[in-house]
Design a protein around this motif. Structure first.
Motif, PDB file in Angstrom:
ATOM      1  N   ILE A 287       0.869  -1.171   0.000  1.00  0.00           N
ATOM      2  CA  ILE A 287       0.000   0.000   0.000  1.00  0.00           C
ATOM      3  C   ILE A 287       0.909   1.223   0.000  1.00  0.00           C
ATOM      4  O   ILE A 287       1.895   1.277   0.741  1.00  0.00           O
ATOM      5  CB  ILE A 287      -0.926   0.020   1.231  1.00  0.00           C
ATOM      6  CG1 ILE A 287      -1.938  -1.135   1.164  1.00  0.00           C
ATOM      7  CG2 ILE A 287      -1.662   1.348   1.338  1.00  0.00           C
ATOM      8  CD1 ILE A 287      -2.781  -1.283   2.410  1.00  0.00           C
ATOM      9  N   GLY A 288       0.600   2.210  -0.838  1.00  0.00           N
ATOM     10  CA  GLY A 288       1.424   3.409  -0.880  1.00  0.00           C
ATOM     11  C   GLY A 288       0.646   4.599  -1.377  1.00  0.00           C
ATOM     12  O   GLY A 288      -0.492   4.480  -1.842  1.00  0.00           O
ATOM     13  N   ASP A 289       1.287   5.768  -1.266  1.00  0.00           N
ATOM     14  CA  ASP A 289       0.731   7.008  -1.816  1.00  0.00           C
ATOM     15  C   ASP A 289       1.834   7.599  -2.677  1.00  0.00           C
ATOM     16  O   ASP A 289       2.783   8.202  -2.169  1.00  0.00           O
ATOM     17  CB  ASP A 289       0.319   7.958  -0.695  1.00  0.00           C
ATOM     18  CG  ASP A 289      -0.515   9.137  -1.203  1.00  0.00           C
ATOM     19  OD1 ASP A 289      -0.603   9.312  -2.442  1.00  0.00           O
ATOM     20  OD2 ASP A 289      -1.056   9.881  -0.377  1.00  0.00           O
ATOM     21  N   TYR A 290       1.723   7.414  -4.007  1.00  0.00           N
ATOM     22  CA  TYR A 290       2.824   7.647  -4.921  1.00  0.00           C
ATOM     23  C   TYR A 290       2.630   8.897  -5.788  1.00  0.00           C
ATOM     24  O   TYR A 290       1.507   9.360  -5.998  1.00  0.00           O
ATOM     25  CB  TYR A 290       3.010   6.422  -5.808  1.00  0.00           C
ATOM     26  CG  TYR A 290       3.310   5.160  -5.029  1.00  0.00           C
ATOM     27  CD1 TYR A 290       4.418   5.096  -4.179  1.00  0.00           C
ATOM     28  CD2 TYR A 290       2.486   4.041  -5.116  1.00  0.00           C
ATOM     29  CE1 TYR A 290       4.707   3.946  -3.456  1.00  0.00           C
ATOM     30  CE2 TYR A 290       2.760   2.889  -4.395  1.00  0.00           C
ATOM     31  CZ  TYR A 290       3.869   2.848  -3.565  1.00  0.00           C
ATOM     32  OH  TYR A 290       4.148   1.717  -2.844  1.00  0.00           O
ATOM     33  N   PHE A 291       3.768   9.393  -6.308  1.00  0.00           N
ATOM     34  CA  PHE A 291       3.769  10.629  -7.096  1.00  0.00           C
ATOM     35  C   PHE A 291       2.818  10.534  -8.285  1.00  0.00           C
ATOM     36  O   PHE A 291       1.988  11.421  -8.505  1.00  0.00           O
ATOM     37  CB  PHE A 291       5.194  10.917  -7.591  1.00  0.00           C
ATOM     38  CG  PHE A 291       5.331  12.218  -8.331  1.00  0.00           C
ATOM     39  CD1 PHE A 291       5.558  13.395  -7.636  1.00  0.00           C
ATOM     40  CD2 PHE A 291       5.258  12.264  -9.712  1.00  0.00           C
ATOM     41  CE1 PHE A 291       5.679  14.612  -8.313  1.00  0.00           C
ATOM     42  CE2 PHE A 291       5.390  13.468 -10.405  1.00  0.00           C
ATOM     43  CZ  PHE A 291       5.604  14.645  -9.696  1.00  0.00           C
ATOM     44  N   PHE A 292       2.936   9.462  -9.070  1.00  0.00           N
ATOM     45  CA  PHE A 292       2.082   9.297 -10.246  1.00  0.00           C
ATOM     46  C   PHE A 292       0.791   8.551  -9.927  1.00  0.00           C
ATOM     47  O   PHE A 292      -0.284   8.918 -10.406  1.00  0.00           O
ATOM     48  CB  PHE A 292       2.830   8.555 -11.357  1.00  0.00           C
ATOM     49  CG  PHE A 292       3.884   9.378 -12.048  1.00  0.00           C
ATOM     50  CD1 PHE A 292       3.587  10.622 -12.570  1.00  0.00           C
ATOM     51  CD2 PHE A 292       5.174   8.898 -12.189  1.00  0.00           C
ATOM     52  CE1 PHE A 292       4.557  11.391 -13.203  1.00  0.00           C
ATOM     53  CE2 PHE A 292       6.152   9.641 -12.822  1.00  0.00           C
ATOM     54  CZ  PHE A 292       5.843  10.905 -13.330  1.00  0.00           C
ATOM     55  N   ASN A 293       0.878   7.491  -9.143  1.00  0.00           N
ATOM     56  CA  ASN A 293      -0.272   6.598  -8.937  1.00  0.00           C
ATOM     57  C   ASN A 293      -1.202   7.024  -7.813  1.00  0.00           C
ATOM     58  O   ASN A 293      -2.301   6.493  -7.697  1.00  0.00           O
ATOM     59  CB  ASN A 293       0.215   5.175  -8.655  1.00  0.00           C
ATOM     60  CG  ASN A 293       0.820   4.518  -9.879  1.00  0.00           C
ATOM     61  OD1 ASN A 293       0.725   5.041 -10.979  1.00  0.00           O
ATOM     62  ND2 ASN A 293       1.450   3.380  -9.685  1.00  0.00           N
TER      63      ASN A 293
ATOM     64  N   GLY B 116     -10.935  -0.482  -1.323  1.00  0.00           N
ATOM     65  CA  GLY B 116     -10.747   0.956  -1.312  1.00  0.00           C
ATOM     66  C   GLY B 116     -11.856   1.645  -2.074  1.00  0.00           C
ATOM     67  O   GLY B 116     -12.838   1.019  -2.499  1.00  0.00           O
ATOM     68  N   ARG B 117     -11.677   2.965  -2.245  1.00  0.00           N
ATOM     69  CA  ARG B 117     -12.684   3.789  -2.915  1.00  0.00           C
ATOM     70  C   ARG B 117     -12.046   4.565  -4.060  1.00  0.00           C
ATOM     71  O   ARG B 117     -10.891   5.000  -3.969  1.00  0.00           O
ATOM     72  CB  ARG B 117     -13.309   4.772  -1.919  1.00  0.00           C
ATOM     73  CG  ARG B 117     -13.770   4.123  -0.607  1.00  0.00           C
ATOM     74  CD  ARG B 117     -15.052   3.373  -0.762  1.00  0.00           C
ATOM     75  NE  ARG B 117     -15.311   2.500   0.390  1.00  0.00           N
ATOM     76  CZ  ARG B 117     -16.507   2.027   0.704  1.00  0.00           C
ATOM     77  NH1 ARG B 117     -17.562   2.341  -0.030  1.00  0.00           N
ATOM     78  NH2 ARG B 117     -16.663   1.225   1.738  1.00  0.00           N
ATOM     79  N   VAL B 118     -12.810   4.747  -5.114  1.00  0.00           N
ATOM     80  CA  VAL B 118     -12.333   5.460  -6.308  1.00  0.00           C
ATOM     81  C   VAL B 118     -12.007   6.902  -5.952  1.00  0.00           C
ATOM     82  O   VAL B 118     -12.700   7.549  -5.162  1.00  0.00           O
ATOM     83  CB  VAL B 118     -13.403   5.398  -7.409  1.00  0.00           C
ATOM     84  CG1 VAL B 118     -13.053   6.340  -8.564  1.00  0.00           C
ATOM     85  CG2 VAL B 118     -13.567   3.977  -7.915  1.00  0.00           C
ATOM     86  N   GLY B 119     -10.943   7.423  -6.560  1.00  0.00           N
ATOM     87  CA  GLY B 119     -10.564   8.809  -6.352  1.00  0.00           C
ATOM     88  C   GLY B 119      -9.834   9.389  -7.543  1.00  0.00           C
ATOM     89  O   GLY B 119      -9.956   8.875  -8.671  1.00  0.00           O
ATOM     90  N   ALA B 120      -9.056  10.447  -7.299  1.00  0.00           N
ATOM     91  CA  ALA B 120      -8.294  11.109  -8.368  1.00  0.00           C
ATOM     92  C   ALA B 120      -6.941  11.548  -7.838  1.00  0.00           C
ATOM     93  O   ALA B 120      -6.419  12.592  -8.223  1.00  0.00           O
ATOM     94  CB  ALA B 120      -9.075  12.300  -8.911  1.00  0.00           C
TER      95      ALA B 120
ATOM     96  N   ALA C 214      -3.897  12.334 -12.234  1.00  0.00           N
ATOM     97  CA  ALA C 214      -5.237  12.004 -12.739  1.00  0.00           C
ATOM     98  C   ALA C 214      -5.973  13.309 -13.036  1.00  0.00           C
ATOM     99  O   ALA C 214      -5.842  14.289 -12.301  1.00  0.00           O
ATOM    100  CB  ALA C 214      -6.004  11.185 -11.713  1.00  0.00           C
ATOM    101  N   THR C 215      -6.729  13.293 -14.106  1.00  0.00           N
ATOM    102  CA  THR C 215      -7.496  14.486 -14.476  1.00  0.00           C
ATOM    103  C   THR C 215      -8.886  14.491 -13.852  1.00  0.00           C
ATOM    104  O   THR C 215      -9.592  15.491 -13.922  1.00  0.00           O
ATOM    105  CB  THR C 215      -7.641  14.587 -16.010  1.00  0.00           C
ATOM    106  OG1 THR C 215      -8.248  13.384 -16.509  1.00  0.00           O
ATOM    107  CG2 THR C 215      -6.284  14.765 -16.668  1.00  0.00           C
TER     108      THR C 215
END
Length: 272
Positions: free
Chosen positions: A194-200, A237-241, A245-246
């Motif tokens: 699990i991560g919070d990444y620059f692109f993803n 999880g839940r969908v986000g942006a 992401a645009t």
């Protein structure tokens, strides 16, 4: 005459059933999957492609098959699978992928700053390790459930241009769904990263077994923890942006033997 016809029909049924996985998954193109027969021995053969272990399953309890992920970078032509000392050849055909042009307001997500590049390199190494994980578990299912209910938007393999500059092809499948939509595991598996990444952005990796990996990114919320075993259909999880992401959408990657392949193959939505 009627009896003969009935007998012929009955004899044909097992062969028809035996080929289900092959008919579903065998899309041998760059970014696709090759199903290679391995025989009907008592034990599962050990198979490798490009030096990496390959998913091997028994098709309808009859013959062993290798399910080989083909990288997008592979050129059409002959390829070789190694299986218990044998060299098995299979052919890769051609496929033309479309182009997609995207405008981003954040220029750093097109041309990252030096400090961004250090972060991206670190994050890429972490995710690469997750893709290369190869557990001994057999996947619970290979005809996968859709992680969300919604129309497909951006397909796998699309050549992408951000603000007019070409970047890596689209390595997954996007679904056009609203922010907050629950994302469900398409097959049973273990949360490996699990991560919070620059692109993803917010990202979850799920290992389904034998190098068969799902990755979900741009999430708004993560509902699972590393090491958690997920039954098929669990909300992860839940969908986000988040990330590059645009707008809100669900992005789903599938990896086999460390090759990103078209998830549409596994939900019977592949387009030749």
């Amino acid at each position: 005459m009627r009896l003969i016809a009935l007998l012929l029909c009955c004899l044909a049924l097992p062969a028809h059933a035996e080929e289900f996985l092959t008919r579903l998954l065998n899309k041998p193109v760059p970014g696709g999957v090759a199903v290679v027969p391995l025989g009907d021995g008592q034990t599962a053969p050990q198979a490798r492609y490009d030096g990496k272990p390959v998913l091997v399953v028994k098709e309808d309890g009859r013959r062993w098959i290798a399910i080989v992920g083909i990288p997008l970078t592979v050129r059409p032509g002959g390829q070789t699978l190694e299986a218990d000392g044998r060299a098995l050849r299979f052919a890769v055909g051609a496929k033309q992928y479309a182009e997609q042009r995207i405008t981003l307001k954040n220029q750093r997500q097109v041309n990252p700053l030096p400090e961004d590049l250090k972060r991206i390199e670190r994050e890429l190494a972490e995710q690469t390790r997750a893709y290369r994980n190869f557990s001994s578990n057999t996947p619970s299912n290979l005809l996968l459930d859709r992680p969300v209910d919604g129309p497909l938007s951006s397909r796998f393999g699309v050549r992408r241009f951000f603000n007019g500059e070409e970047r890596n092809p689209h390595a997954g499948l996007d679904f056009a769904v609203a922010a907050g939509t629950p994302i469900k595991a398409p097959a049973a598996g273990k949360v490996t990263l699990i991560g919070d990444y620059f692109f993803n952005g917010k990202t979850v990796f799920v290992d389904h077994g034998q190098g068969f990996i799902s990755m979900f990114c741009h999430l708004s919320k993560v509902d699972v923890r590393p090491g958690q075993q997920l039954p098929r259909g669990t909300v992860l999880g839940r969908v986000g942006a988040t990330g590059r992401a645009t707008g809100p959408h669900m992005h789903w990657n599938i990896s086999l033997n460390d090759a990103r392949v078209d998830p549409a193959i596994f939900i019977n939505a592949f387009q030749p």
